[in-house]
Design a protein around this motif. Sequence first.
Motif: not given
Length: 397
Positions: A70-74, A213-216, A331-332, A354-360
Motif C-alpha cells: 500500500n505504498n503511495n509513492n509508486k 496518487r500512484n501513477k502508471v 517492496k516487491n 509488476l504493478c503488484g495487482i491481485d485480481n481473479k
Amino acid sequence: MSKKIRFNFKSLLIIVVLILIVFRTPFKHQNLPYLILKSLYVVYFESKVFDNPTYQSDTGIFNDVNLVNNNNNKLYVVIIGESTTRKNMSLYGYGRKTNPLLSKQNGLRVFKNVISPHAGTTASLTKALSLDNYENSSKEKGSIIQLLNAANFETYWISNQQPVGFAETDITKLVYSCNNKFYLNTEDTEELNLYDNVIFDKIDYVINNNSDRNKVLFIHLKGTHFYYENKYPDSFNTFKDKPKTQIAINESEYKFINEYDNAVTYNDFIVNTVIDKIKRKRSESFVLYFSDHGEEVYHTIKFAGHNDDVGTLPMFEIPFILWESKDYKLKNNIKIELNRPYMTDDLFHSIADLCGIDNKYVDLERSIFSKSFKNRKRVILNNKDYDSLLKIENTKN
Ligand SMILES: [Zn+2]
C-alpha cells in the motif's frame, strides 16, 4: 456505357487473378497490392473486434482489485517501442554498438527470449494490452488500463504515434479508458521530423505534478519504424560503412541497414533518458521496455519491414528490458529469470504482476515475473511453433 463497365470489371478481374498468382509464388514478399488488401482486411476485422463498448468504461469488468503493498509513492512506466528487433541491438550481442547508453545502465534486466505474437502493430498490441491471447480470444474483454484504473492508479498514455490511422485507431480505442491521454503527433511524422524526444517534456510534466496518487505511464514511441532515416536526427547518422550480413546485399540495401542501426541507436538514447528521468525521482519505480514486434532488415531474406505474411523470425524477436528502483526491489518480490521463453500476448498478466495487482483475472502462470510462471508453446504465423522454427533457422547458419 455498358462496354465501359465490362472493361472495368474485366480489368479488376485480371488484377485480382494476377495478385492471386503472385501470392502463390515466392514473389509474394514483394506483392504490395496483396499486402495492402490483406492489411485492410486485418484492420477492418480488428476494428470490429475492438468496437466492444467494454473498453470505453473506466474499470470495465474489473472489481475487487487489491495491491500487494500500500505504498503511495509508486511511479511505474511501460515504454512500447515500434519495429525494433533485438537482432540489431548490441545489448543482445549485435556487432555494432547500437546500445552505447543502455549498456552502461546499472542493474538492467535484459530478457533474452521474448517474442511478439504477430509482426504487426495492431494485432500485437491489442493482445499485449488486453486479456486476449493466442489460445483464447477472451470472451470477457478487459484492458490493462482498466485494471490499473480499478486498482486506483492514475493512468497516462503519452504517444508519439498518431491517434487515428491504418495501424493506430484500434490502439486508441483499446486505451480509451486511460485517465490522461497525450497524443503529441497528429500530423504525418515523415514530414514533420517529429522525433521521439518529443515525449520528454510531457514526461517531466507528468512526473513532477503534485498528484499524490500512484501513477502508471505508458509511452508509445515511433521507434525504428520504416522509413528508418526519418526516425533520428542528423547527430545520430553514424553508421556508414558496409555491415556484415548473412545474405548478399547491394549498396542500397546496406544503406537501409545503416539507417536502421542509426534509428536503433537513437532509440537507445530515448529509452535510456526515460530511465534516467525516473531514476532521479527516487520513487518506488520500474521501467519496462519492449517493442510491439520486430523487423526483418536483410537478416534472413532480401526484405526490410514487417508483415505476418512474410513472417521471418527477426520480425518477432523483440527486446524486453526491465529497470527497477532500489525502493521497488525492497517492496516487491518478483522473480527474474532472463532466459524464460515468453510471448507478449500474455503481457497483460506480466504488467499486472509488476504493478503488484491481485485480481481473479490476473493469471500468474502467464507472468514472466512470477514464481508461478509456466512455460507454454509459442504459436505464431497461424499455427507454427516458434521454437521449432528457430531450431530449423539455427541449423541453416
Ligand atoms: Zn508496429
